[in-house]
Every structure is written in C-alpha cells, then in structure tokens.
Design a protein around this motif. Structure first.
Motif, PDB file in Angstrom:
ATOM      1  N   GLN A 343      34.197  -8.522  18.037  1.00 37.94           N
ATOM      2  CA  GLN A 343      34.851  -8.913  17.795  1.00 37.94           C
ATOM      3  C   GLN A 343      33.447 -10.192  17.120  1.00 37.94           C
ATOM      4  O   GLN A 343      33.416 -11.125  16.106  1.00 37.94           O
ATOM      5  N   ASP A 344      32.515  -9.740  17.551  1.00 37.05           N
ATOM      6  CA  ASP A 344      31.519 -10.835  17.693  1.00 37.05           C
ATOM      7  C   ASP A 344      31.454 -12.492  17.420  1.00 37.05           C
ATOM      8  O   ASP A 344      30.981 -12.713  16.575  1.00 37.05           O
ATOM      9  N   THR A 345      31.362 -12.241  18.567  1.00 38.67           N
ATOM     10  CA  THR A 345      32.536 -13.630  18.603  1.00 38.67           C
ATOM     11  C   THR A 345      32.587 -14.409  20.102  1.00 38.67           C
ATOM     12  O   THR A 345      32.454 -13.336  20.543  1.00 38.67           O
ATOM     13  N   TYR A 346      32.507 -15.326  19.954  1.00 42.27           N
ATOM     14  CA  TYR A 346      32.943 -16.406  21.472  1.00 42.27           C
ATOM     15  C   TYR A 346      34.268 -16.533  21.177  1.00 42.27           C
ATOM     16  O   TYR A 346      34.663 -17.244  20.400  1.00 42.27           O
ATOM     17  N   ARG A 347      35.201 -16.564  22.914  1.00 44.15           N
ATOM     18  CA  ARG A 347      36.844 -16.501  22.019  1.00 44.15           C
ATOM     19  C   ARG A 347      36.930 -17.640  23.248  1.00 44.15           C
ATOM     20  O   ARG A 347      36.527 -17.336  24.770  1.00 44.15           O
ATOM     21  N   GLU A 348      38.009 -18.870  23.125  1.00 39.46           N
ATOM     22  CA  GLU A 348      38.225 -19.284  24.570  1.00 39.46           C
ATOM     23  C   GLU A 348      39.410 -18.421  25.262  1.00 39.46           C
ATOM     24  O   GLU A 348      39.117 -17.856  24.883  1.00 39.46           O
ATOM     25  N   ILE A 349      38.268 -18.785  26.567  1.00 35.96           N
ATOM     26  CA  ILE A 349      38.750 -18.455  28.354  1.00 35.96           C
ATOM     27  C   ILE A 349      39.443 -18.900  28.775  1.00 35.96           C
ATOM     28  O   ILE A 349      40.503 -18.759  29.822  1.00 35.96           O
ATOM     29  N   SER A 350      39.337 -19.967  29.020  1.00 37.38           N
ATOM     30  CA  SER A 350      39.308 -21.492  29.839  1.00 37.38           C
ATOM     31  C   SER A 350      39.713 -23.265  29.365  1.00 37.38           C
ATOM     32  O   SER A 350      38.693 -22.991  28.242  1.00 37.38           O
ATOM     33  N   SER A 351      40.764 -24.022  29.068  1.00 38.00           N
ATOM     34  CA  SER A 351      40.534 -25.276  28.827  1.00 38.00           C
ATOM     35  C   SER A 351      40.381 -26.585  30.359  1.00 38.00           C
ATOM     36  O   SER A 351      41.630 -26.172  30.777  1.00 38.00           O
ATOM     37  N   CYS A 352      39.631 -26.671  30.629  1.00 37.54           N
ATOM     38  CA  CYS A 352      39.445 -27.557  31.859  1.00 37.54           C
ATOM     39  C   CYS A 352      39.382 -28.968  31.332  1.00 37.54           C
ATOM     40  O   CYS A 352      38.591 -29.886  30.630  1.00 37.54           O
ATOM     41  N   SER A 353      40.694 -29.988  31.788  1.00 39.41           N
ATOM     42  CA  SER A 353      41.346 -31.769  31.035  1.00 39.41           C
ATOM     43  C   SER A 353      41.248 -32.330  32.301  1.00 39.41           C
ATOM     44  O   SER A 353      41.712 -31.704  33.390  1.00 39.41           O
ATOM     45  N   ASN A 354      40.329 -33.133  31.886  1.00 38.85           N
ATOM     46  CA  ASN A 354      41.407 -34.800  32.725  1.00 38.85           C
ATOM     47  C   ASN A 354      41.922 -35.645  32.207  1.00 38.85           C
ATOM     48  O   ASN A 354      41.337 -35.750  30.938  1.00 38.85           O
ATOM     49  N   CYS A 355      42.749 -35.638  32.486  1.00 42.67           N
ATOM     50  CA  CYS A 355      43.574 -36.649  32.076  1.00 42.67           C
ATOM     51  C   CYS A 355      44.413 -37.765  32.680  1.00 42.67           C
ATOM     52  O   CYS A 355      45.209 -38.878  32.076  1.00 42.67           O
ATOM     53  N   GLY A 356      42.861 -38.546  33.769  1.00 44.45           N
ATOM     54  CA  GLY A 356      43.075 -39.643  33.609  1.00 44.45           C
ATOM     55  C   GLY A 356      44.737 -40.152  34.480  1.00 44.45           C
ATOM     56  O   GLY A 356      45.464 -39.396  35.151  1.00 44.45           O
ATOM     57  N   PRO A 357      45.226 -41.018  34.123  1.00 48.51           N
ATOM     58  CA  PRO A 357      46.116 -41.420  34.753  1.00 48.51           C
ATOM     59  C   PRO A 357      47.844 -41.089  33.525  1.00 48.51           C
ATOM     60  O   PRO A 357      48.786 -41.380  34.162  1.00 48.51           O
ATOM     61  N   PHE A 358      47.449 -40.749  32.285  1.00 46.06           N
ATOM     62  CA  PHE A 358      48.200 -40.319  31.700  1.00 46.06           C
ATOM     63  C   PHE A 358      49.401 -39.302  32.311  1.00 46.06           C
ATOM     64  O   PHE A 358      50.871 -40.289  32.241  1.00 46.06           O
ATOM     65  N   GLN A 359      49.338 -38.695  32.763  1.00 50.38           N
ATOM     66  CA  GLN A 359      50.679 -38.001  33.397  1.00 50.38           C
ATOM     67  C   GLN A 359      51.426 -38.424  34.479  1.00 50.38           C
ATOM     68  O   GLN A 359      52.803 -38.500  34.792  1.00 50.38           O
ATOM     69  N   ALA A 360      50.488 -38.705  35.322  1.00 48.84           N
ATOM     70  CA  ALA A 360      50.559 -39.671  36.967  1.00 48.84           C
ATOM     71  C   ALA A 360      51.909 -40.354  36.222  1.00 48.84           C
ATOM     72  O   ALA A 360      53.001 -40.888  36.963  1.00 48.84           O
ATOM     73  N   ARG A 361      51.115 -41.529  35.243  1.00 42.17           N
ATOM     74  CA  ARG A 361      52.422 -42.817  34.869  1.00 42.17           C
ATOM     75  C   ARG A 361      53.526 -42.107  34.072  1.00 42.17           C
ATOM     76  O   ARG A 361      54.864 -43.009  34.684  1.00 42.17           O
TER      77      ARG A 361
END
Length: 425
Positions: A343-361
């Motif tokens: 495809q001659d391009t870069y494509r997303e293969i991973s996404s790493c997120s810090n959610c802080g206390p958002f989900q914990a709450r």
C-alpha cells in the motif's frame, strides 16, 4: 466518567479541556443539574431529620399527657412519610440524569497531547526500521494472500462482507503470530496470561466506556450480552467494584481472544482485504496501576507492543494522537503504524492508551494507599500487543518474494512445524 467535584471546583478548566477536543462548554448545564440534585437531597435529608425528631417528640408529649400535641406530631410524621418517597424518587431521577450526562462526555486530554481536529495533527515521535527495497513491485496482501489460503470468497459466502476464511499455511501463520505475541508479553513483558469470556454484560461494557455512546459499534446477542470489541473490556472489568490491595499493584494482564466489531462507523473503509474485519484476533494488554505510576506505565506498555514489531523486523512509526483523533476514554494515546509496502504507507497496528481514573470511576474500582484510611481510584491503561490480523497483513507484504511466496520471520519458525515459507499449493 468525570468527577463532579472536580467540575464544581474547576468549571473553567473543565470547559477548556473539552474545547481542546472540539466540544462546546458544558460545565454550566452540568452544575445546574447538580445543584437541583443537591437541593432535593438537602430537602430529603431535612425531611428525614424532622421525621425522626417529631417521632421522638411524640413520646415526650404522651409522657406529659399532651394528647393534642402528640396527635399533631403524628400527623406531621404521617405527612413526612408521604412526602419522602416523592423526594427520594426525584433525587434518584436527577442523579441518573446527571450520570447519563457525564457518561457521554469524553475523557480530558493530558497537557502534552497535541491539539488538532483529526489525524493530520498527530505527532510522529519515533520511526523504527527501514522499509525493504524490493527488486520487483510489491503486491498488496489482498492480491498476494488468496493463493496462500486467504479465502475472502468463502468468508463472504458463510457470513457476508468483512469475514475471511483462512486455510492451511496462512492459518498456521496467524496462529503462530498470536502465540508468539502471547508468549512474549508473558515471558518478557511481565503480563499475566488470562483467558476471559468474550461475552459480557452491560456493566462490563459501560465500565470500559463502550456504552452507552458506542453501542452501535458492537454486536449484541438476543439475551442481552455483548460480544467484546476488544479483550480490554473483559480484562479491565475483571476488577470492577473492587478495592485492590496496594501491594497487588500494578496488575498487568494479557489475553489472546477473538474480537468482534460491527464497524458501524467505517462504511466504505477498507472493504478490500483483511484490514478491517467484523471478527479478528488480538493480543490485548491491560494495566491497573496507582495514579502516580500511570505515565511511566503508558511508556512501558507501548514499548511492550513495539517489541513485537521489532522482533518481527517490521518497520513502524510511533505517533502521539492529537485531541481530535484520540479515543473517547483516553487521556493520552500512542498509535503504532506498521509499514505496508503493497500500500506504500503506514497503517495502524496498535493503539496504547492511558485512561487515568476515567474507567475506574465508571467501574468503582479503587485501592487503599498503604498507611491511609481512605481509598483512591486506580488508573487503567490498555493497548494492542498486537492486532493479529493486521500483523499477518504486514508479514505478508513485507516478507513477500517475487515468486509469490512469503518467507516466515525468524522468530516465528519455532511455531511453524518446520515451514520456512508460505507458497501456493
């Protein structure tokens, strides 16, 4: 979920952070609803206090022989008993309205997240590896794969669009990739292997911010359960409602599971090939940590995902997402994008997120810091380590040979039963 106390004390900061996500100010409406709720709660508490006080005074009046006063007080208590259920119902309704409003507002971005409307404002922070120089025109996986067992026609026949049937050598290669990822994350990155359910209840989806806003992105069964869009849901929600021992943190979990997404918001995108499927495998990483450790844990998790790409010798770039491209529950996200020569391009293969206390709450997941009586919300993080199907695509395109065969990456050879290359039958 947002902390109403924070919004009360920092309404301008809250609105400013939302503005960075392209949203209109919302603190005034939220605080007005909160004020109504608190006013009703105060009236309810006052009524309860007066009922208790009047009940005690009845006995005193009877002891003094003051029957008229006793009867008056009995009437007052009866009236309060009639009033309280209505106040309690009103307080519950206002609390639910406030919860519903807060539940659809995205997390606030951290200060170092670049501001922007879409992916064009993302910031590349690292580039690893050099794209291979081919002495022939590299082909896309959708052209290369069918001869090797990537059967799009049978997948569509059985299940419709965005399903694929894998056969023979290519099915083994996908299995090898998943097992390699799981083995690496457990033996080298310190994650605990888990095998969670792929069907979950509303509470698990809500706690990991997939409900109510993104219901259409997932599949629901006839009995009300949800097929997980990612093992983040099962792994993160496994600590739902808990008070975790301080000594047990950090918790690091990984799972290789099937994932299911309706791709409701992706109409017309990646309709060709194996990039965007309704059913796919992913090796997920989840961390539950103390608040002061989440920034470092985010870097550690992203490095764990990068290690798979490096071991497979797949060129990639690391991108810090801007405020407009970041996921709903994230306060900071790194994407890893792998090079696809076809495809001659870069494509997303991973996404790493810090959610802080958002989900914990949302999940009410806390810990008790050592030496303290009170509890605090933990911070949660999640990332792909990696998406197996997209890694298969990257291997096919980067390791293809001129004759249509595909060399097996060295680190996968122990999983391939002596097979060193994929070739058409």
């Amino acid at each position: 979920m947002h902390d109403i106390k924070f919004i009360r004390e920092n309404p301008q900061a809250f609105d400013t952070a939302l503005a960075r996500r392209g949203l209109e100010p919302q603190s005034s409406a939220i605080l007005a609803l909160d004020a109504d709720r608190r006013q009703v709660a105060t009236r309810m508490q006052e009524a309860q206090n007066r009922r208790n006080e009047a009940s005690k005074l009845i006995g005193a009046a009877m002891g003094k022989g003051d029957k008229d006063e006793a009867e008056r007080l009995k009437g007052e208590v009866a009236s309060l008993k009639d009033t309280l259920p209505a106040l309690e119902a009103e307080e519950r309704a206002l609390t639910q309205r406030l919860t519903d409003v807060l539940a659809i507002i995205p997390n606030l971005p951290l200060a170092d997240v670049p501001e922007g409307a879409d992916e064009h404002a993302n910031l590349e922070v690292l580039r690893w590896g050099s794209p291979r120089a081919f002495n022939f025109p590299p082909r896309e996986h959708a052209d290369l794969g069918p001869a090797l067992g990537l059967d799009f026609e049978t997948g569509a026949l059985l299940s419709g669009a965005r399903f694929t049937f894998l056969r023979g050598q290519i099915a083994r290669l996908e299995r090898a990739l998943g097992q390699f990822m799981l083995d690496t994350q457990t033996s080298e990155a310190g994650y605990t292997e888990c095998n969670p359910p792929v069907l979950v209840r509303d509470e698990a989806m809500y706690g990991t911010d997939k409900l109510p806003k993104f219901a259409e992105d997932s599949f629901q069964t006839t009995d009300g359960r949800w097929l997980i869009p990612t093992a983040e849901v099962s792994l993160t929600a496994s600590v739902m409602g808990q008070i975790i021992d301080d000594a047990a943190l950090p918790l690091r979990m990984t799972a290789l599971t099937l994932c299911f997404r309706s791709e409701a918001g992706a109409a017309g995108k990646d309709t060709r090939g194996f990039i965007r499927q309704h059913q796919f495998e992913k090796c997920e990483l989840v961390s539950v940590v103390r608040p002061e450790d989440s920034a470092a844990e985010h870097e550690r998790m992203t490095a764990a995902a990068e290690s798979i790409l490096q071991a497979l010798d797949l060129p990639y770039r690391k991108v810090l997402l801007c405020t407009g491209d970041m996921g709903f529950g994230a306060q900071k996200t790194y994407d890893l994008e792998v090079w696809l020569p076809g495809q001659d391009t870069y494509r997303e293969i991973s996404s790493c997120s810090n959610c802080g206390p958002f989900q914990a709450r949302r999940m009410n997941t806390r810990y008790r810091p050592e030496g303290q009586k009170g509890t605090e919300f933990v911070h949660t993080l999640n990332g792909s380590g990696l998406a197996v199907g997209r890694t298969l695509v990257a291997v096919l395109e980067n390791y293809q040979q001129e004759d249509g065969s595909v060399a097996v990456p060295t680190v996968l050879l122990p999983y391939m039963g002596g097979l060193t290359a994929l070739a058409a039958a």
